[in-house]
Design a protein around this motif. Structure first.
Motif, short mmCIF file in Angstrom:
data_model
loop_
_atom_site.label_atom_id
_atom_site.label_comp_id
_atom_site.label_asym_id
_atom_site.label_seq_id
_atom_site.Cartn_x
_atom_site.Cartn_y
_atom_site.Cartn_z
N VAL A 120 0.86 -1.18 0.00
CA VAL A 120 0.00 0.00 0.00
C VAL A 120 0.90 1.23 0.00
CG1 VAL A 120 -1.81 1.25 1.20
CG2 VAL A 120 -1.78 -1.25 1.27
N LEU A 121 0.70 2.10 -0.98
CA LEU A 121 1.52 3.30 -1.12
C LEU A 121 0.64 4.52 -1.31
CD1 LEU A 121 4.27 2.13 -3.65
CD2 LEU A 121 4.72 3.03 -1.38
N SER A 122 1.04 5.63 -0.74
CA SER A 122 0.39 6.91 -1.00
C SER A 122 1.47 7.93 -1.29
CB SER A 122 -0.44 7.35 0.22
OG SER A 122 -1.05 8.61 -0.03
N GLN A 123 1.38 8.59 -2.45
CA GLN A 123 2.37 9.57 -2.88
C GLN A 123 1.66 10.78 -3.48
OE1 GLN A 123 5.87 9.45 -2.64
NE2 GLN A 123 5.50 7.67 -1.33
N PRO A 124 2.35 11.93 -3.52
CA PRO A 124 1.67 13.15 -3.97
C PRO A 124 1.53 13.28 -5.47
CG PRO A 124 3.89 13.65 -3.21
CD PRO A 124 3.64 12.21 -2.88
N SER A 125 2.36 12.59 -6.28
CA SER A 125 2.34 12.83 -7.72
C SER A 125 2.53 11.53 -8.49
CB SER A 125 3.46 13.81 -8.10
OG SER A 125 4.73 13.19 -7.96
N CYS A 126 2.33 11.62 -9.83
CA CYS A 126 2.46 10.44 -10.68
C CYS A 126 3.88 9.90 -10.68
CB CYS A 126 2.04 10.79 -12.11
SG CYS A 126 0.27 11.01 -12.34
N THR B 169 -2.18 5.18 -4.19
CA THR B 169 -3.02 6.36 -4.16
C THR B 169 -2.17 7.59 -4.49
OG1 THR B 169 -4.55 5.44 -2.54
CG2 THR B 169 -4.51 7.82 -2.75
N ILE B 170 -2.62 8.38 -5.45
CA ILE B 170 -1.93 9.59 -5.88
C ILE B 170 -2.78 10.79 -5.47
CG2 ILE B 170 -0.94 10.86 -7.82
CD1 ILE B 170 -1.72 7.20 -8.26
N GLU B 171 -2.25 11.62 -4.64
CA GLU B 171 -3.02 12.75 -4.14
C GLU B 171 -3.43 13.70 -5.25
OE1 GLU B 171 -0.63 14.55 -1.11
OE2 GLU B 171 -0.30 12.64 -0.07
N ASP B 172 -2.49 14.02 -6.16
CA ASP B 172 -2.77 14.90 -7.29
C ASP B 172 -2.28 14.23 -8.57
OD1 ASP B 172 -3.09 16.81 -9.22
OD2 ASP B 172 -1.92 18.38 -8.21
N PRO B 173 -3.15 13.53 -9.29
CA PRO B 173 -2.71 12.78 -10.47
C PRO B 173 -2.40 13.65 -11.68
CG PRO B 173 -5.06 12.55 -10.16
CD PRO B 173 -4.57 13.30 -8.97
N THR B 174 -2.50 14.97 -11.55
CA THR B 174 -2.04 15.86 -12.63
C THR B 174 -0.64 16.39 -12.35
OG1 THR B 174 -3.00 17.87 -11.66
CG2 THR B 174 -4.43 16.55 -13.08
N ALA B 175 -0.08 16.11 -11.17
CA ALA B 175 1.26 16.56 -10.81
C ALA B 175 2.28 15.49 -11.17
CB ALA B 175 1.34 16.87 -9.32
N ASN C 90 0.35 4.99 -17.66
CA ASN C 90 -0.99 4.70 -17.17
C ASN C 90 -1.46 5.76 -16.18
OD1 ASN C 90 -0.49 1.08 -17.01
ND2 ASN C 90 -1.04 2.36 -18.74
N LEU C 91 -0.60 6.09 -15.22
CA LEU C 91 -0.97 7.10 -14.21
C LEU C 91 -1.25 8.44 -14.84
CD1 LEU C 91 1.70 6.30 -11.45
CD2 LEU C 91 -0.70 5.60 -11.48
N ILE C 92 -0.40 8.84 -15.79
CA ILE C 92 -0.60 10.13 -16.45
C ILE C 92 -1.88 10.13 -17.27
CG2 ILE C 92 0.35 11.65 -18.24
CD1 ILE C 92 3.14 10.93 -17.15
N GLY C 93 -2.13 9.05 -18.01
CA GLY C 93 -3.35 8.97 -18.80
C GLY C 93 -4.60 9.00 -17.94
N GLN D 75 -15.98 20.49 -11.87
CA GLN D 75 -15.51 20.01 -10.58
C GLN D 75 -13.98 20.09 -10.55
OE1 GLN D 75 -18.15 16.46 -9.12
NE2 GLN D 75 -18.03 16.26 -11.34
N GLU D 76 -13.40 19.70 -9.44
CA GLU D 76 -11.96 19.65 -9.32
C GLU D 76 -11.46 18.20 -9.39
OE1 GLU D 76 -10.91 21.61 -5.72
OE2 GLU D 76 -11.52 23.60 -6.42
N VAL D 77 -10.18 18.05 -9.64
CA VAL D 77 -9.58 16.71 -9.70
C VAL D 77 -9.22 16.27 -8.28
CG1 VAL D 77 -7.67 15.32 -10.55
CG2 VAL D 77 -8.66 17.10 -12.01
N GLY D 78 -9.72 15.10 -7.91
CA GLY D 78 -9.42 14.52 -6.61
C GLY D 78 -8.37 13.43 -6.72
N PRO D 79 -8.28 12.55 -5.76
CA PRO D 79 -7.25 11.51 -5.76
C PRO D 79 -7.54 10.37 -6.74
CG PRO D 79 -8.66 11.28 -3.85
CD PRO D 79 -9.08 12.55 -4.52
#
Length: 277
Positions: A5-11, A36-42, A194-197, A211-215
């Motif tokens: 299980v991993l949580s990171q801020p960006s792709c 889990t990516i907090e901001d998948p556009t970063a 995949n993450l970026i797409g 709306q805004e982009v969530g996780p």
């Protein structure tokens, strides 16, 4: 076996830590990896030196970050034509040139945007139109696995991305969250694209529904550290892969990451469970 299980801020940080964790698992593979990516556009642009490094490596293997991300969402078409016009541009201009056999072109976006019998024959656009008017937060599902095309006796090939579940998170301004289920996941060649797409797909849905982009959450039911074939017909070695990772780790951290807890050296392995010691 405990899941990873991993949580990171960006792709890009998710890619690196996921590769690190799965590579450290027995046999360089793992089951039920949750990212889990907090901001998948970063961490999703080639202007990021870390993304560019991975892209250069993939180009030695006749791939690129963009070609992989485009299989999920054709960002260039969307920017050029807007919605819903870019769906028609994809069907008429892109699909005929990339389809190698009648069953499937290899583009997940094909299945998202063209499924006969679905509303509008376009499940993705149906999700957008319903999100604009329906108050529910938890009923926006999109299947990619198709029994009529994907069940055969071959041990190879077939779709890897099986299912997408969009959620609308409550708040002053709602956010679009996405959970994606992968049947099989190649972390060296495919994960970053995949993450970026998927992040671009989420940004599209968020923009079209105000709306805004969530996780973004990825569940890789099987993940592996692959050694892709090279353009010349050879095969990547573990030495080649390790050289890529060493070069990545030697890059200076971005300013904002270096000055945050997420950028500290100690946080690079934080949130990892299930790897071997």
């Amino acid at each position: 076996m405990s899941p990873i299980v991993l949580s990171q801020p960006s792709c890009i940080e998710t890619w690196r830590e996921a590769v690190r964790a799965v590579d450290n698992a027995l046999g360089h593979e793992a089951h039920n990896v949750v990212l889990t990516i907090e901001d998948p556009t970063a961490g999703a642009q080639l202007g990021d030196k870390r993304v560019a490094l991975v892209d250069r490596f993939l180009r030695l293997h006749d791939k690129s970050v963009q070609t992989i991300s485009n299989t999920i969402f054709p960002q260039g078409l969307y920017q050029r034509h807007g919605a819903p016009e870019f769906f028609e541009a994809f069907q008429k201009r892109v699909l005929p040139t990339v389809r190698k056999k009648e069953r499937w072109s290899g583009y997940y976006f094909e299945r998202m945007s063209h499924w006969p019998g679905a509303p509008y024959d376009n499940p993705l656009w149906d999700i957008v139109t319903r999100m604009r008017t329906v108050t529910a937060n938890n009923k926006y599902e999109l299947a990619l696995f198709d029994p009529s095309r994907d069940i055969d006796n071959s041990p190879y090939g077939g779709q890897c991305l099986s299912f997408l579940s969009f959620k609308r998170l409550p708040g002053a301004r709602k956010k679009v969250a996405l959970t994606a289920l992968y049947r099989n996941h190649y972390y060296v060649e495919k994960l970053l694209g995949n993450l970026i797409g998927l992040g671009q797909l989420m940004a599209f849905v968020a923009k079209e529904t105000d709306q805004e982009v969530g996780p973004l959450t990825i569940i890789s039911s099987h993940a592996t550290i692959d050694l892709p074939n090279t353009c010349a017909g050879g095969r990547t070695t573990r030495k080649n892969m390790q050289a890529l990772l060493d070069e990545y780790d030697a890059l200076p951290l971005p300013y904002d990451q270096a000055n945050s807890a997420n950028g500290s050296a100690g946080s690079r392995t934080a949130g990892v469970a299930g790897t071997k010691s």
